[in-house]
Scaffold this motif. Structure first.
Motif, PDB file in Angstrom:
ATOM      1  N   LEU A   3       0.807  -1.212   0.000  1.00 33.08           N
ATOM      2  CA  LEU A   3       0.000   0.000   0.000  1.00 33.08           C
ATOM      3  C   LEU A   3       0.846   1.269   0.000  1.00 33.08           C
ATOM      4  N   THR A   4       1.909   1.318   0.775  1.00 35.89           N
ATOM      5  CA  THR A   4       2.745   2.520   0.767  1.00 35.89           C
ATOM      6  C   THR A   4       3.432   2.692  -0.594  1.00 35.89           C
ATOM      7  N   GLY A   5       3.782   1.588  -1.223  1.00 29.90           N
ATOM      8  CA  GLY A   5       4.346   1.661  -2.568  1.00 29.90           C
ATOM      9  C   GLY A   5       3.343   2.212  -3.565  1.00 29.90           C
ATOM     10  N   GLN A   6       2.078   1.833  -3.410  1.00 31.94           N
ATOM     11  CA  GLN A   6       1.034   2.337  -4.304  1.00 31.94           C
ATOM     12  C   GLN A   6       0.792   3.828  -4.085  1.00 31.94           C
ATOM     13  N   ILE A   7       0.817   4.257  -2.831  1.00 33.41           N
ATOM     14  CA  ILE A   7       0.639   5.684  -2.538  1.00 33.41           C
ATOM     15  C   ILE A   7       1.786   6.490  -3.160  1.00 33.41           C
ATOM     16  N   ALA A   8       3.009   5.988  -3.002  1.00 34.89           N
ATOM     17  CA  ALA A   8       4.174   6.659  -3.603  1.00 34.89           C
ATOM     18  C   ALA A   8       4.044   6.705  -5.124  1.00 34.89           C
ATOM     19  N   ALA A  49       2.197  30.922  -8.053  1.00 29.60           N
ATOM     20  CA  ALA A  49       1.662  30.871  -6.692  1.00 29.60           C
ATOM     21  C   ALA A  49       1.075  29.490  -6.395  1.00 29.60           C
ATOM     22  N   LEU A  50       0.375  28.912  -7.349  1.00 32.37           N
ATOM     23  CA  LEU A  50      -0.193  27.574  -7.155  1.00 32.37           C
ATOM     24  C   LEU A  50       0.902  26.513  -7.032  1.00 32.37           C
ATOM     25  N   THR A  51       1.946  26.665  -7.818  1.00 30.09           N
ATOM     26  CA  THR A  51       3.068  25.726  -7.749  1.00 30.09           C
ATOM     27  C   THR A  51       3.728  25.813  -6.381  1.00 30.09           C
ATOM     28  N   TYR A  52       3.978  27.021  -5.922  1.00 30.67           N
ATOM     29  CA  TYR A  52       4.563  27.214  -4.593  1.00 30.67           C
ATOM     30  C   TYR A  52       3.642  26.622  -3.518  1.00 30.67           C
ATOM     31  N   HIS A  53       2.360  26.914  -3.614  1.00 28.23           N
ATOM     32  CA  HIS A  53       1.361  26.467  -2.650  1.00 28.23           C
ATOM     33  C   HIS A  53       1.322  24.935  -2.547  1.00 28.23           C
ATOM     34  N   MET A  54       1.326  24.267  -3.678  1.00 25.92           N
ATOM     35  CA  MET A  54       1.323  22.795  -3.658  1.00 25.92           C
ATOM     36  C   MET A  54       2.577  22.273  -2.983  1.00 25.92           C
ATOM     37  N   ASN A  55       3.724  22.845  -3.355  1.00 25.16           N
ATOM     38  CA  ASN A  55       4.981  22.382  -2.788  1.00 25.16           C
ATOM     39  C   ASN A  55       5.096  22.722  -1.307  1.00 25.16           C
ATOM     40  N   TYR A  56       4.438  23.772  -0.877  1.00 30.53           N
ATOM     41  CA  TYR A  56       4.452  24.146   0.541  1.00 30.53           C
ATOM     42  C   TYR A  56       3.942  22.977   1.392  1.00 30.53           C
ATOM     43  N   TYR A  57       2.854  22.365   0.952  1.00 30.27           N
ATOM     44  CA  TYR A  57       2.278  21.251   1.714  1.00 30.27           C
ATOM     45  C   TYR A  57       3.067  19.961   1.526  1.00 30.27           C
ATOM     46  N   VAL A  58       3.601  19.739   0.340  1.00 30.28           N
ATOM     47  CA  VAL A  58       4.487  18.583   0.146  1.00 30.28           C
ATOM     48  C   VAL A  58       5.663  18.700   1.112  1.00 30.28           C
ATOM     49  N   SER A  59       6.271  19.872   1.161  1.00 31.92           N
ATOM     50  CA  SER A  59       7.425  20.090   2.042  1.00 31.92           C
ATOM     51  C   SER A  59       7.059  19.906   3.511  1.00 31.92           C
ATOM     52  N   ALA A  60       5.871  20.355   3.885  1.00 30.37           N
ATOM     53  CA  ALA A  60       5.439  20.237   5.278  1.00 30.37           C
ATOM     54  C   ALA A  60       5.307  18.771   5.700  1.00 30.37           C
ATOM     55  N   VAL A  61       4.670  17.970   4.870  1.00 35.28           N
ATOM     56  CA  VAL A  61       4.490  16.554   5.200  1.00 35.28           C
ATOM     57  C   VAL A  61       5.817  15.821   5.046  1.00 35.28           C
ATOM     58  N   LEU A  62       6.607  16.198   4.071  1.00 36.81           N
ATOM     59  CA  LEU A  62       7.943  15.630   3.897  1.00 36.81           C
ATOM     60  C   LEU A  62       8.776  15.827   5.163  1.00 36.81           C
ATOM     61  N   ASN A  63       8.720  17.012   5.738  1.00 30.69           N
ATOM     62  CA  ASN A  63       9.451  17.272   6.982  1.00 30.69           C
ATOM     63  C   ASN A  63       9.044  16.293   8.082  1.00 30.69           C
ATOM     64  N   VAL A  64       7.758  16.021   8.192  1.00 23.01           N
ATOM     65  CA  VAL A  64       7.283  15.078   9.214  1.00 23.01           C
ATOM     66  C   VAL A  64       7.859  13.688   8.948  1.00 23.01           C
ATOM     67  N   LEU A  65       7.865  13.265   7.678  1.00 15.93           N
ATOM     68  CA  LEU A  65       8.420  11.952   7.345  1.00 15.93           C
ATOM     69  C   LEU A  65       9.921  11.890   7.627  1.00 15.93           C
ATOM     70  N   GLN A  66      10.569  13.042   7.646  1.00 17.41           N
ATOM     71  CA  GLN A  66      12.000  13.113   7.958  1.00 17.41           C
ATOM     72  C   GLN A  66      12.250  13.288   9.457  1.00 17.41           C
ATOM     73  N   PHE A 103       9.810  12.874  -1.243  1.00 20.99           N
ATOM     74  CA  PHE A 103       8.566  12.535  -0.547  1.00 20.99           C
ATOM     75  C   PHE A 103       8.103  11.128  -0.936  1.00 20.99           C
ATOM     76  N   ALA A 104       8.075  10.849  -2.228  1.00 18.15           N
ATOM     77  CA  ALA A 104       7.649   9.517  -2.694  1.00 18.15           C
ATOM     78  C   ALA A 104       8.572   8.427  -2.158  1.00 18.15           C
ATOM     79  N   SER A 105       9.858   8.682  -2.167  1.00 15.06           N
ATOM     80  CA  SER A 105      10.817   7.689  -1.659  1.00 15.06           C
ATOM     81  C   SER A 105      10.589   7.407  -0.181  1.00 15.06           C
ATOM     82  N   LEU A 106      10.317   8.438   0.594  1.00 19.09           N
ATOM     83  CA  LEU A 106      10.068   8.236   2.022  1.00 19.09           C
ATOM     84  C   LEU A 106       8.747   7.517   2.272  1.00 19.09           C
ATOM     85  N   ILE A 107       7.747   7.793   1.448  1.00 15.05           N
ATOM     86  CA  ILE A 107       6.472   7.074   1.575  1.00 15.05           C
ATOM     87  C   ILE A 107       6.699   5.586   1.341  1.00 15.05           C
ATOM     88  N   GLU A 108       7.485   5.259   0.316  1.00 13.81           N
ATOM     89  CA  GLU A 108       7.774   3.843   0.018  1.00 13.81           C
ATOM     90  C   GLU A 108       8.418   3.131   1.197  1.00 13.81           C
TER      91      GLU A 108
END
Length: 158
Positions: A3-8, A49-66, A103-108
């Motif tokens: 499942l984590t591989g599929q999410i990634a 702005a939308l590109t930054y906004h999307m990456n803002y949340y990716v980075s936030a969750v990525l930090n938690v995974l790290q 992010f994808a690598s850490l999800i895997e």
């Protein structure tokens, strides 16, 4: 695939291609210039702005995974640094692609049991909800970017 591989895989596909919608962020932004990315269309957010906004949340969750704390705040999610050149735009894009792959690598690497655990605080739900929330968020704003790009290209024709 677990499942984590599929999410990634789903995350990579919305960023880099191969999903069933045949639309992804990297292909849609590949030919967008910094001028187009920063052009205001009506009262909508810009592509940059939308590109930054999307990456803002990716980075936030990525930090938690790290192993770092969740320190994102919605009020800062559109605080796009000034983009005044193609180099500035490409810097944002490169950060977006790098963060997405990391992010994808850490999800895997997550054990599936982690998906049902609380994500930093009970109010945010579990890891599964937050990982899929990021993917849904990217799809949502990808649609906006596609429409903005079409409007900008049509305006350039006139």
């Amino acid at each position: 695939m677990n499942l984590t591989g599929q999410i990634a895989k789903n995350l990579r596909e919305v960023f880099f291609g191969g999903n069933w919608t045949s639309s992804n962020l990297k292909d849609n932004l590949a030919d967008v210039t910094w001028q187009q990315a920063t052009t205001q269309v009506y009262s909508f957010n810009t592509i940059a702005a939308l590109t930054y906004h999307m990456n803002y949340y990716v980075s936030a969750v990525l930090n938690v995974l790290q192993g770092k704390p969740l320190d994102a705040k919605d009020k800062y999610s559109f605080d796009l640094p000034l983009i005044q050149s193609q180099e500035d735009w490409e810097k944002l894009l490169n950060k977006t692609w790098t963060d997405a792959e990391t992010f994808a690598s850490l999800i895997e690497q997550l054990p599936e049991t982690k998906l049902s655990e609380t994500f930093t605080d009970k109010k945010y739900g579990n890891y599964y909800r937050n990982l899929h929330g990021v993917i849904e968020h990217i799809h949502y704003h990808l649609g906006q970017i596609v429409l903005l790009k079409k409007i900008l290209l049509k305006a350039d024709e006139n």
